[in-house]
Design an enzyme around this catalytic site. Structure first.
Site, PDB file in Angstrom:
ATOM      1  N   SER A  83      25.521  33.945 -12.522  1.00 28.27           N
ATOM      2  CA  SER A  83      25.652  35.361 -12.183  1.00 28.27           C
ATOM      3  C   SER A  83      26.838  35.555 -11.262  1.00 28.27           C
ATOM      4  O   SER A  83      27.139  34.691 -10.427  1.00 28.27           O
ATOM      5  CB  SER A  83      24.367  35.844 -11.512  1.00 28.27           C
ATOM      6  OG  SER A  83      24.574  36.052 -10.142  1.00 28.27           O
ATOM      7  N   LYS A  84      27.489  36.695 -11.431  1.00 31.46           N
ATOM      8  CA  LYS A  84      28.721  36.879 -10.659  1.00 31.46           C
ATOM      9  C   LYS A  84      28.441  37.092  -9.174  1.00 31.46           C
ATOM     10  O   LYS A  84      29.310  36.906  -8.351  1.00 31.46           O
ATOM     11  CB  LYS A  84      29.591  37.989 -11.249  1.00 31.46           C
ATOM     12  CG  LYS A  84      29.018  39.350 -11.239  1.00 31.46           C
ATOM     13  CD  LYS A  84      30.042  40.311 -11.818  1.00 31.46           C
ATOM     14  CE  LYS A  84      29.421  41.670 -12.041  1.00 31.46           C
ATOM     15  NZ  LYS A  84      30.080  42.463 -13.035  1.00 31.46           N
ATOM     16  N   ARG A  85      27.210  37.477  -8.845  1.00 39.07           N
ATOM     17  CA  ARG A  85      26.904  37.641  -7.431  1.00 39.07           C
ATOM     18  C   ARG A  85      26.638  36.291  -6.761  1.00 39.07           C
ATOM     19  O   ARG A  85      26.898  36.112  -5.589  1.00 39.07           O
ATOM     20  CB  ARG A  85      25.688  38.544  -7.240  1.00 39.07           C
ATOM     21  CG  ARG A  85      26.035  40.012  -7.265  1.00 39.07           C
ATOM     22  CD  ARG A  85      24.801  40.870  -7.204  1.00 39.07           C
ATOM     23  NE  ARG A  85      23.871  40.550  -8.272  1.00 39.07           N
ATOM     24  CZ  ARG A  85      24.031  40.928  -9.538  1.00 39.07           C
ATOM     25  NH1 ARG A  85      25.071  41.654  -9.881  1.00 39.07           N
ATOM     26  NH2 ARG A  85      23.147  40.592 -10.452  1.00 39.07           N
ATOM     27  N   ARG A  86      26.128  35.334  -7.518  1.00 34.76           N
ATOM     28  CA  ARG A  86      25.689  34.084  -6.910  1.00 34.76           C
ATOM     29  C   ARG A  86      26.642  32.914  -7.189  1.00 34.76           C
ATOM     30  O   ARG A  86      26.836  32.036  -6.365  1.00 34.76           O
ATOM     31  CB  ARG A  86      24.296  33.774  -7.472  1.00 34.76           C
ATOM     32  CG  ARG A  86      23.599  32.584  -6.902  1.00 34.76           C
ATOM     33  CD  ARG A  86      22.253  32.412  -7.578  1.00 34.76           C
ATOM     34  NE  ARG A  86      22.381  32.520  -9.020  1.00 34.76           N
ATOM     35  CZ  ARG A  86      21.528  33.188  -9.806  1.00 34.76           C
ATOM     36  NH1 ARG A  86      20.491  33.787  -9.297  1.00 34.76           N
ATOM     37  NH2 ARG A  86      21.711  33.245 -11.116  1.00 34.76           N
TER      38      ARG A  86
ATOM     39  N   VAL B  72      32.008  32.509 -11.238  1.00 36.29           N
ATOM     40  CA  VAL B  72      32.029  32.678 -12.695  1.00 36.29           C
ATOM     41  C   VAL B  72      33.378  33.156 -13.228  1.00 36.29           C
ATOM     42  O   VAL B  72      33.617  33.104 -14.423  1.00 36.29           O
ATOM     43  CB  VAL B  72      30.955  33.672 -13.191  1.00 36.29           C
ATOM     44  CG1 VAL B  72      29.572  33.170 -12.852  1.00 36.29           C
ATOM     45  CG2 VAL B  72      31.180  35.065 -12.634  1.00 36.29           C
TER      46      VAL B  72
END
Ligand code: GLU
Length: 469
Positions: A234-237, A240
């Protein structure tokens, strides 16, 4: 039949490594089949689209080896809006779709506390078009939709479990599911190779193909990419964005080789293989449908191997963006006029075997270009112990007396200085390294001193000595 595949990203954020993987798989499949790769930018989410994301997609594809001008497109989904509306109208006119003005609350009030999907209330009520009237597809009550998927066999979906889904919103605008199908249809797409996340959409989309009277494509849903905790990247975590890897100094060759190993492997016991081997051996049908672990550590090790395999002059060229600060890459700590290309060329082979990403070149060579080294104070405190001052004194004196300023003489001289104190070379060279480079680790010391030169080396050693008073 000419194979036509497409890569259809939405320009709503940084370009995801999973997207790069799907693009490469499409690209290779088209090449193997003598087909055409089409790039379609799905830009109909006006609220989230930005033109710079589209540019980011084009440049990321270019970087990974899918170069501008070598494919069809980019086409833009927004340019096809008329076709999307016409298809919605055709489905309505043929009775395959109907209008509905129910809100979610209406459906919930009728069907119970838990929303279980739309209940088909307006199927036969004859509601016409109008503001707030969504168009829903009438899914068949019986039978099953069998999706032919090159990776997953024939996933089968019972039609009665597929709700009458919305194909155009209350304002008349067609939704993604329909626009995506109509685009594939008008662009003559024969194979849809895309991420597993879209598999739940596939039976609905195939029903749309059938209802519009066109033979559906062959599908291939490539596995979701996960992190070490088996969570979808995920792009938040997770890291990526392809751009982030590029800025860190991953080589495109290493990146695309690694991406192709997500769920697939070439023949033999090898993973690092020339791109030509991947293009020849890759089989979409052999891709493992299970989630694929994106292992950044492994990618980094791969990258180190790719860096070491470069001819030195290519390595020197590849380092330039980090040495000068190009584009989005941060400038190095030295001024452009302080940079010395010959000195860099002299140490480049030493650095090439030691770094795993190109950005690491900067801390390895900054001591050569800065007037005084960037001192790592923790390294200083750890290294400069009792006896360091005297050791530096002796080393300075011995180096001053050197006739020839070369790595070998520097080494034997310092070795002798250490031996007088019963010290091994490692212990003897530590204070010299910190004094001269500001760090405890780096390129081989004596070669570094040779390139740095007598005067600068001695000045730094004397300055360190003074600090120890
Ligand atoms: N625009 C969609 C996405 O970025 C792609 C859908 C598809 O490949 O069919 O996820």
């Amino acid at each position: 039949m000419t194979v036509r595949v497409r890569f259809a990203p939405s320009p709503t954020g940084m370009f995801h490594v999973g997207g790069a993987r799907s693009a490469l798989q499409n690209w290779i499949y088209a090449k193997q089949q003598g087909g055409v790769f089409v790039l379609r930018i799905e830009d109909t989410d006006a609220a989230r689209n930005k033109p710079e994301w589209t540019e980011g997609i084009l440049s990321a594809l270019d970087w990974i080896g899918i170069s501008r001008g070598s494919y069809e497109g980019p086409h833009f989904q927004s340019e096809n809006a008329g076709e999307h509306r016409a298809a919605a109208a055709r489905l309505y006119e043929s009775g395959r779709a109907y209008y509905c003005d129910c809100t979610r609350e209406d459906v919930q009030a009728r069907t119970g506390s838990q929303y279980q999907g739309y209940d088909g209330y307006h199927r036969d009520r004859g509601l016409g078009p109008g503001p707030g009237h969504a168009l829903r597809f009438r899914t068949p009550d019986e039978g099953a939709t069998v999706v032919v998927d090159l990776i997953r066999g024939e996933p089968t979906f019972e039609n009665k479990l597929i709700e009458d889904f919305v194909i155009a919103r209350g304002d008349g605008s067609p939704v993604f599911l329909l626009a995506n199908v109509v685009d594939d249809m008008t662009m003559g797409i024969t194979h849809v190779i895309r991420a597993e996340e879209h598999l739940p959409n596939t039976p609905k989309q195939q029903l749309l193909w059938d209802a519009l009277g066109v033979k559906p494509p062959i599908w291939a849903h490539v596995p979701v990419v996960v992190n070490e905790k088996r969570q979808k990247l995920s792009k938040r975590r997770d890291k990526v964005a392809l751009e982030a890897y590029r800025e860190e100094g991953y080589l495109p060759g290493a990146m695309r080789n690694y991406l192709m190993l997500l769920g697939w492997a070439p023949s033999g016991d090898r993973e690092i293989v020339p791109w030509s081997v991947i293009e020849e051996e890759f089989r979409l049908e052999e891709v493992n449908p299970s989630p694929a672990f994106f292992d950044e550590k492994k990618l980094r090790a791969f990258n180190g191997d790719y860096i070491r395999a470069l001819p030195v002059d290519e390595f020197v060229d590849a380092c330039q963006p980090w040495l000068t600060g190009t584009g989005t890459i941060a400038p190095p700590p030295w001024q452009p006029e302080e940079f010395d290309a010959d000195a860099f060329a002299a140490v480049a082979p030493l650095a090439q075997t030691r770094i795993t990403v190109l950005s690491e070149i900067v801390p390895n060579v900054d001591f050569l270009f800065l007037a005084s080294p960037l001192m790592d104070e923790a390294a200083w405190a750890k290294t400069m112990k009792d006896g360091s001052a005297e050791l530096l004194d002796s080393a300075v004196a011995a180096f001053e007396a050197l006739e020839s300023w070369d790595a070998e003489s520097l080494k034997s001289t310092l070795e002798a200085v250490g031996a007088e104190r019963g010290l091994k070379l490692g212990k003897t060279q530590a204070p010299v390294r910190v004094a001269v480079t500001g760090r405890t680790v780096g390129l081989p010391l004596f070669e570094s001193l040779e390139v740095l030169g007598r005067e600068r080396t001695l000045t730094r050693m004397r300055a360190a000595r003074l600090r120890l008073v």
